[in-house]
Scaffold this active site. Structure first.
Site, PDB file in Angstrom:
ATOM      1  N   LYS A 209       5.499   3.189  17.083  1.00  0.00           N
ATOM      2  CA  LYS A 209       4.329   2.546  17.063  1.00  0.00           C
ATOM      3  C   LYS A 209       4.308   0.762  17.080  1.00  0.00           C
ATOM      4  O   LYS A 209       5.035   0.074  16.313  1.00  0.00           O
ATOM      5  CB  LYS A 209       3.657   2.711  16.408  1.00  0.00           C
ATOM      6  CG  LYS A 209       1.748   2.104  16.421  1.00  0.00           C
ATOM      7  CD  LYS A 209       0.963   2.997  14.477  1.00  0.00           C
ATOM      8  CE  LYS A 209       1.082   2.025  13.903  1.00  0.00           C
ATOM      9  NZ  LYS A 209       0.157   2.041  13.219  1.00  0.00           N
TER      10      LYS A 209
ATOM     11  N   GLY B 267       1.283   4.195  -1.039  1.00  0.00           N
ATOM     12  CA  GLY B 267       1.424   4.513   0.596  1.00  0.00           C
ATOM     13  C   GLY B 267       1.663   3.349   1.586  1.00  0.00           C
ATOM     14  O   GLY B 267       0.638   2.912   2.007  1.00  0.00           O
TER      15      GLY B 267
ATOM     16  N   SER C 176      -7.333  -4.509   1.545  1.00  0.00           N
ATOM     17  CA  SER C 176      -5.959  -5.864   2.738  1.00  0.00           C
ATOM     18  C   SER C 176      -6.125  -7.098   1.030  1.00  0.00           C
ATOM     19  O   SER C 176      -5.611  -8.176   1.518  1.00  0.00           O
ATOM     20  CB  SER C 176      -6.723  -6.561   3.616  1.00  0.00           C
ATOM     21  OG  SER C 176      -7.244  -6.566   3.941  1.00  0.00           O
TER      22      SER C 176
ATOM     23  N   LYS D 220       1.154  -8.552  -0.629  1.00  0.00           N
ATOM     24  CA  LYS D 220       0.059  -8.073  -0.334  1.00  0.00           C
ATOM     25  C   LYS D 220       0.237  -7.432  -2.304  1.00  0.00           C
ATOM     26  O   LYS D 220       1.143  -6.712  -2.473  1.00  0.00           O
ATOM     27  CB  LYS D 220      -0.822  -6.800   0.184  1.00  0.00           C
ATOM     28  CG  LYS D 220      -0.912  -7.617   1.653  1.00  0.00           C
ATOM     29  CD  LYS D 220      -1.383  -6.187   2.313  1.00  0.00           C
ATOM     30  CE  LYS D 220      -1.965  -6.889   3.547  1.00  0.00           C
ATOM     31  NZ  LYS D 220      -2.523  -5.282   4.838  1.00  0.00           N
TER      32      LYS D 220
ATOM     33  N   GLY E 218      -3.284   0.804   1.145  1.00  0.00           N
ATOM     34  CA  GLY E 218      -3.374  -0.915   1.543  1.00  0.00           C
ATOM     35  C   GLY E 218      -2.347  -1.920   1.058  1.00  0.00           C
ATOM     36  O   GLY E 218      -2.060  -2.470   2.487  1.00  0.00           O
ATOM     37  N   THR E 219      -1.417  -1.822   0.987  1.00  0.00           N
ATOM     38  CA  THR E 219      -0.357  -2.388   0.918  1.00  0.00           C
ATOM     39  C   THR E 219       0.529  -2.195   1.507  1.00  0.00           C
ATOM     40  O   THR E 219       1.353  -1.402   1.082  1.00  0.00           O
ATOM     41  CB  THR E 219       0.298  -3.005  -0.293  1.00  0.00           C
ATOM     42  OG1 THR E 219      -1.110  -3.167  -1.798  1.00  0.00           O
ATOM     43  CG2 THR E 219       1.287  -3.503  -0.631  1.00  0.00           C
ATOM     44  N   ASP E 220       0.786  -3.091   2.296  1.00  0.00           N
ATOM     45  CA  ASP E 220       1.799  -2.969   3.334  1.00  0.00           C
ATOM     46  C   ASP E 220       2.587  -4.173   3.831  1.00  0.00           C
ATOM     47  O   ASP E 220       3.510  -4.178   5.089  1.00  0.00           O
ATOM     48  CB  ASP E 220       1.322  -1.779   4.362  1.00  0.00           C
ATOM     49  CG  ASP E 220       0.679  -2.325   5.335  1.00  0.00           C
ATOM     50  OD1 ASP E 220       0.356  -3.576   5.049  1.00  0.00           O
ATOM     51  OD2 ASP E 220      -0.140  -2.136   6.457  1.00  0.00           O
TER      52      ASP E 220
ATOM     53  N   ARG F 123      -3.986   9.995  10.661  1.00  0.00           N
ATOM     54  CA  ARG F 123      -2.930   9.836   9.258  1.00  0.00           C
ATOM     55  C   ARG F 123      -2.339   9.281   7.944  1.00  0.00           C
ATOM     56  O   ARG F 123      -1.595   9.430   6.946  1.00  0.00           O
ATOM     57  CB  ARG F 123      -1.947   9.462  10.214  1.00  0.00           C
ATOM     58  CG  ARG F 123      -1.428   8.112  10.682  1.00  0.00           C
ATOM     59  CD  ARG F 123      -1.146   6.882   9.743  1.00  0.00           C
ATOM     60  NE  ARG F 123       0.236   6.317  10.325  1.00  0.00           N
ATOM     61  CZ  ARG F 123       0.884   5.020   9.461  1.00  0.00           C
ATOM     62  NH1 ARG F 123      -0.929   5.141   7.914  1.00  0.00           N
ATOM     63  NH2 ARG F 123       0.966   3.819  10.120  1.00  0.00           N
TER      64      ARG F 123
END
Length: 326
Positions: free
Chosen positions: A72, A297, A204, A231, A225-227, A115
């Protein structure tokens, strides 16, 4: 997939073909495959462009069990909302694992949202108390409505309590709650923690929005939200006090919600379990009604590939996709 040309599956077709159940099943299966070693993600590339305040990158992987290979490409453009576009923009590229040939181009914006919601829904299905009745929502952006709809199908919720740093965005969530037959209340962060049995954070943020002392025993949190490094959505002490599960441990400790508790020495990497181990029956998951469980996640490329492959397969079976030759 047929070999006569490149399959092109646009956003509208993805939305038509891939619903919440298809996304849930695909994400649950790939999490299970990851935990067994039958699927793996490749290193993530994520960079600030120095233009339009955008973040851009690549997530990729190979699901040997499901025979899905791809990536992606996309990122986050914070100014897009003012232009009538979603802030997250992405496209999925699928390749034939046997030949390496590009087999499909699939729109990634809707699929990213569905997803991500499926991921938190899988965690709720496997980790939340069966008697959970109040769903807490922290965040009211584009993905929050997907999260609410998917979560509402996992338990017999009666009420949604929500908080957002910009309260004017909450009516959209209220409308969805009404649509799925749930009472809705806008509350403070402290009150949300006091009421909610399940909490989804989808922001975010770069600072904790929920503190450990606000969360009641038995709560399940899905921190979505933490990616990115830096963050943060919840207090590091809360993460350390919880039983932590994740999509991928390597991302959880470096770019996920667990990064802060790890850096403080309050949590160790081996204390974090992949959600796939629970799905496969190799980890007990929740072991008491008082236990606080937390799903970190982080978002993995295999999730995107899983739902994109479903979209491509359904589009091909229905003969709805465009075809092109490179």
């Amino acid at each position: 997939m047929k070999s006569d040309g490149l399959l092109i599956v646009g956003e509208d077709l993805c939305e038509k073909l891939v619903g919440r159940q298809q996304a849930f099943d695909a994400v649950q299966a790939v999490f299970g495959a990851m935990a067994k070693g039958g699927a793996w993600n490749f290193p993530v590339i994520r960079e600030a462009l120095g233009h339009a305040d955008a973040l851009y990158g690549f997530k990729s992987g190979f699901d040997r069990d499901g025979q899905v290979l791809g990536l992606k490409s996309g990122g986050y453009w914070p100014g897009n909302a003012a232009k009538g576009l979603t802030n997250h923009q992405s496209t999925v590229f699928l390749f034939d694992p046997d030949t390496g040939r590009l087999s499909a181009l699939v729109g990634g914006n809707y699929l990213t949202a569905v997803r991500t919601a499926a991921s938190s829904a899988v965690s709720i299905a496997h980790l939340a108390r069966q008697d959970a009745r109040v769903l807490g929502m922290v965040g009211a952006g584009h993905q929050s409505t997907f999260q609410l709809r998917a979560a509402a199908e996992q338990r017999d919720f009666e009420k949604v309590v929500a908080w957002n740093p910009h309260p004017d965005m909450l009516p959209r969530l209220a409308a969805v709650a009404t649509e799925v037959g749930l009472e809705f209340e806008a509350v403070s962060q402290q009150e949300l923690g006091a009421q909610a049995d399940v909490i989804i954070t989808i922001t975010s943020a770069f600072e904790p929005l929920l503190m450990k002392d606000w969360i009641k025993p038995g709560t399940h949190l899905a921190c979505m939200g933490t990616d990115t490094k830096g963050k943060q959505e919840v207090d590091a002490d809360l993460v350390a006090a919880a039983t932590v599960f994740t999509d991928e441990v390597a991302q959880s400790v470096t770019i996920g919600e667990a990064q802060h508790a790890i850096s403080l020495g309050a949590l160790t990497e081996d204390a974090i379990a992949p959600i796939g181990a629970v799905i496969n029956g190799d980890h007990p998951g929740r072991t008491s009604d008082d236990q606080i469980t937390l799903f970190d996640g982080t978002g993995v490329g295999l999730q995107d590939l899983a739902v994109a492959s479903v979209a491509a397969r359904l589009a091909e079976e229905a003969d709805l996709a465009q075809r092109a030759t490179l």
